[in-house]
Design a protein around this motif. Structure first.
Motif, PDB file in Angstrom:
ATOM      1  N   PRO A 247       0.816  -1.232   0.000  1.00 55.51           N
ATOM      2  CA  PRO A 247       0.000   0.000   0.000  1.00 55.51           C
ATOM      3  C   PRO A 247       0.845   1.275   0.000  1.00 55.51           C
ATOM      4  CG  PRO A 247      -0.892  -1.583   1.558  1.00 55.51           C
ATOM      5  CD  PRO A 247       0.436  -2.124   1.118  1.00 55.51           C
ATOM      6  N   GLY A 248       1.937   1.275   0.761  1.00 60.78           N
ATOM      7  CA  GLY A 248       2.801   2.448   0.785  1.00 60.78           C
ATOM      8  C   GLY A 248       3.536   2.636  -0.516  1.00 60.78           C
ATOM      9  N   TYR A 249       4.034   1.552  -1.095  1.00 60.83           N
ATOM     10  CA  TYR A 249       4.789   1.622  -2.346  1.00 60.83           C
ATOM     11  C   TYR A 249       3.933   2.095  -3.521  1.00 60.83           C
ATOM     12  CZ  TYR A 249       9.074  -0.781  -0.817  1.00 60.83           C
ATOM     13  OH  TYR A 249      10.252  -1.108  -0.228  1.00 60.83           O
ATOM     14  N   PHE A 250       2.814   1.472  -3.694  1.00 63.63           N
ATOM     15  CA  PHE A 250       2.068   1.633  -4.934  1.00 63.63           C
ATOM     16  C   PHE A 250       0.922   2.644  -4.861  1.00 63.63           C
ATOM     17  CE2 PHE A 250       3.757  -2.759  -5.018  1.00 63.63           C
ATOM     18  CZ  PHE A 250       4.630  -2.587  -6.072  1.00 63.63           C
ATOM     19  N   PHE A 251       0.641   3.177  -3.661  1.00 62.37           N
ATOM     20  CA  PHE A 251      -0.448   4.146  -3.580  1.00 62.37           C
ATOM     21  C   PHE A 251      -0.091   5.352  -2.720  1.00 62.37           C
ATOM     22  CE2 PHE A 251      -4.417   5.743  -1.631  1.00 62.37           C
ATOM     23  CZ  PHE A 251      -5.045   6.167  -2.783  1.00 62.37           C
ATOM     24  N   PHE A 252       0.157   5.155  -1.447  1.00 59.02           N
ATOM     25  CA  PHE A 252       0.230   6.284  -0.522  1.00 59.02           C
ATOM     26  C   PHE A 252       1.446   7.184  -0.751  1.00 59.02           C
ATOM     27  CE2 PHE A 252      -2.842   3.642   1.638  1.00 59.02           C
ATOM     28  CZ  PHE A 252      -3.696   4.557   2.214  1.00 59.02           C
ATOM     29  N   ILE A 253       2.653   6.615  -0.876  1.00 62.24           N
ATOM     30  CA  ILE A 253       3.845   7.441  -1.061  1.00 62.24           C
ATOM     31  C   ILE A 253       3.789   8.198  -2.391  1.00 62.24           C
ATOM     32  CG2 ILE A 253       6.354   7.451  -1.255  1.00 62.24           C
ATOM     33  CD1 ILE A 253       5.330   6.915   1.573  1.00 62.24           C
ATOM     34  N   PRO A 254       3.521   7.529  -3.537  1.00 59.29           N
ATOM     35  CA  PRO A 254       3.396   8.292  -4.788  1.00 59.29           C
ATOM     36  C   PRO A 254       2.256   9.305  -4.752  1.00 59.29           C
ATOM     37  CG  PRO A 254       3.660   5.958  -5.231  1.00 59.29           C
ATOM     38  CD  PRO A 254       3.413   6.083  -3.764  1.00 59.29           C
ATOM     39  N   PHE A 255       1.120   8.925  -4.170  1.00 57.92           N
ATOM     40  CA  PHE A 255      -0.033   9.824  -4.145  1.00 57.92           C
ATOM     41  C   PHE A 255       0.258  11.062  -3.297  1.00 57.92           C
ATOM     42  CE2 PHE A 255      -4.386  11.048  -2.803  1.00 57.92           C
ATOM     43  CZ  PHE A 255      -4.942  11.204  -4.058  1.00 57.92           C
ATOM     44  N   TYR A 256       0.980  10.866  -2.204  1.00 54.94           N
ATOM     45  CA  TYR A 256       1.320  12.018  -1.375  1.00 54.94           C
ATOM     46  C   TYR A 256       2.283  12.955  -2.105  1.00 54.94           C
ATOM     47  CZ  TYR A 256       3.021  14.951   2.377  1.00 54.94           C
ATOM     48  OH  TYR A 256       3.362  16.048   3.135  1.00 54.94           O
ATOM     49  N   GLY A 257       3.121  12.400  -2.992  1.00 57.49           N
ATOM     50  CA  GLY A 257       4.008  13.225  -3.787  1.00 57.49           C
ATOM     51  C   GLY A 257       3.273  14.223  -4.657  1.00 57.49           C
ATOM     52  N   ILE A 258       2.002  13.961  -4.917  1.00 63.42           N
ATOM     53  CA  ILE A 258       1.177  14.885  -5.712  1.00 63.42           C
ATOM     54  C   ILE A 258       0.227  15.670  -4.821  1.00 63.42           C
ATOM     55  CG2 ILE A 258      -0.560  15.054  -7.532  1.00 63.42           C
ATOM     56  CD1 ILE A 258       0.605  12.520  -8.751  1.00 63.42           C
ATOM     57  N   MET A 259      -0.619  14.967  -4.095  1.00 65.96           N
ATOM     58  CA  MET A 259      -1.672  15.627  -3.329  1.00 65.96           C
ATOM     59  C   MET A 259      -1.130  16.393  -2.134  1.00 65.96           C
ATOM     60  SD  MET A 259      -4.178  15.045  -5.175  1.00 65.96           S
ATOM     61  CE  MET A 259      -5.318  15.931  -4.101  1.00 65.96           C
ATOM     62  N   GLY A 260       0.022  15.963  -1.593  1.00 66.95           N
ATOM     63  CA  GLY A 260       0.590  16.679  -0.463  1.00 66.95           C
ATOM     64  C   GLY A 260       0.984  18.099  -0.801  1.00 66.95           C
ATOM     65  N   PHE A 261       1.279  18.346  -2.076  1.00 63.88           N
ATOM     66  CA  PHE A 261       1.617  19.699  -2.523  1.00 63.88           C
ATOM     67  C   PHE A 261       0.419  20.384  -3.168  1.00 63.88           C
ATOM     68  CE2 PHE A 261       3.164  22.767  -5.633  1.00 63.88           C
ATOM     69  CZ  PHE A 261       4.083  23.490  -4.881  1.00 63.88           C
TER      70      PHE A 261
ATOM     71  N   SER B  10      -2.805  20.124  -2.778  1.00 60.84           N
ATOM     72  CA  SER B  10      -3.878  20.579  -1.903  1.00 60.84           C
ATOM     73  C   SER B  10      -3.463  21.741  -1.016  1.00 60.84           C
ATOM     74  CB  SER B  10      -4.369  19.407  -1.038  1.00 60.84           C
ATOM     75  OG  SER B  10      -3.306  18.910  -0.232  1.00 60.84           O
ATOM     76  N   ILE B  11      -2.137  21.844  -0.744  1.00 57.51           N
ATOM     77  CA  ILE B  11      -1.651  22.862   0.178  1.00 57.51           C
ATOM     78  C   ILE B  11      -1.307  24.165  -0.517  1.00 57.51           C
ATOM     79  CG2 ILE B  11       0.218  23.390   1.812  1.00 57.51           C
ATOM     80  CD1 ILE B  11      -1.792  21.418   2.868  1.00 57.51           C
ATOM     81  N   LEU B  12      -0.923  24.124  -1.806  1.00 57.86           N
ATOM     82  CA  LEU B  12      -0.442  25.310  -2.519  1.00 57.86           C
ATOM     83  C   LEU B  12      -1.367  26.521  -2.408  1.00 57.86           C
ATOM     84  CD1 LEU B  12       1.518  26.795  -4.377  1.00 57.86           C
ATOM     85  CD2 LEU B  12       0.429  25.655  -6.332  1.00 57.86           C
ATOM     86  N   PRO B  13      -2.624  26.428  -2.813  1.00 56.01           N
ATOM     87  CA  PRO B  13      -3.474  27.626  -2.725  1.00 56.01           C
ATOM     88  C   PRO B  13      -3.738  28.074  -1.293  1.00 56.01           C
ATOM     89  CG  PRO B  13      -4.787  25.708  -3.331  1.00 56.01           C
ATOM     90  CD  PRO B  13      -3.348  25.287  -3.391  1.00 56.01           C
ATOM     91  N   ILE B  14      -3.811  27.117  -0.366  1.00 51.77           N
ATOM     92  CA  ILE B  14      -4.074  27.469   1.033  1.00 51.77           C
ATOM     93  C   ILE B  14      -2.878  28.215   1.619  1.00 51.77           C
ATOM     94  CG2 ILE B  14      -4.572  26.559   3.329  1.00 51.77           C
ATOM     95  CD1 ILE B  14      -5.859  24.139   1.972  1.00 51.77           C
TER      96      ILE B  14
END
Length: 237
Positions: free
Chosen positions: A53-67, A69-73
């Protein structure tokens, strides 16, 4: 609270929820408990995985959504893009390290139960490409390198698409792919390929190079995104 600390806290809270809570507490640890319970049954050396789950979903997904979602805020609260990027790098890399350290402690627990005959479940690990004998620190290092590659690589691809748009990104990928095909079939790449084959790079070195490449890709995103607009290029651009 100044803008720098505010941005850091914003990203930290997001990473703690996504990686620390959602991935670790709601996915990895329950999955580990399930495998421990299954291991109490008399099964024939069942292979399990807790890292997928960390390899194939959460770590890559956070590489996108972690930035994303935060940029405009963050900008709306007065943070600069450079402050945001630096905080994102620091928190993102630290979170990846923290997660894989805990993951490998859990992996050690499962392997200990298996080796002592308490459990019939042994776990799969990408470190098997390096050694079939379990080595905690070697396996941890491989996990970290692979995690850096996923985090930095996926964020780099996202930044390219953010700045160029979907259309021009696909055009660039096709141009690179077609050029590589011509070079390969014309024999222009024979010498570099032959040189690489003489290096005899082992698995550990390969994972280390991959991790460094991921970190370098992460650093390259700094000049790409420090003056980026709040909205990505449209898909049609």
């Amino acid at each position: 609270m100044n803008a720098t600390l505010g941005t850091y806290r914003l990203i930290y809270e997001d990473a703690r929820w996504f990686i620390g809570k959602l991935l670790l507490l709601y996915v990895t640890l329950p999955l580990t408990a399930v495998w421990i319970i299954i291991g109490t049954f008399e099964l024939d050396n069942t292979l399990a995985t807790i890292a997928a789950p960390g390899y194939f979903f959460f770590i890559p997904f956070y590489g996108i959504m972690g930035f994303k979602s935060i940029l405009p805020i963050a900008v709306g609260l007065g943070s600069t893009r450079t402050q945001l990027l630096r905080s994102f790098y620091a928190v993102g890399v630290s979170t990846v390290v923290m997660y894989f350290v805990i993951l490998n402690v859990v992996h050690l627990l499962l392997m200990t139960l298996y080796e002592r005959g308490i459990s019939t479940v042994s776990t799969l690990h990408v470190g098997l490409l390096y050694s079939s004998e379990y080595q905690f620190f070697a396996y941890l290092w491989i996990d970290l390198m692979f995690g850096f590659l996923l985090f930095g690589g996926v964020f780099f691809i996202y930044c390219v698409m953010y700045r160029l748009g979907m259309t021009w990104t696909l055009v660039g990928v096709m141009a690179i792919g077609i050029t590589a095909m011509f070079l390969f079939y014309s024999g222009a790449l024979d010498a570099p390929i032959a040189w690489l084959s003489t290096l005899n790079v082992n698995a550990m070195t390969g994972f280390t190079i991959a991790g460094i490449a991921g970190l370098l890709a992460l650093l390259v995103t700094y000049p790409m995104m420090r003056n980026a607009s709040l909205q990505p290029k449209a898909k049609s651009e």
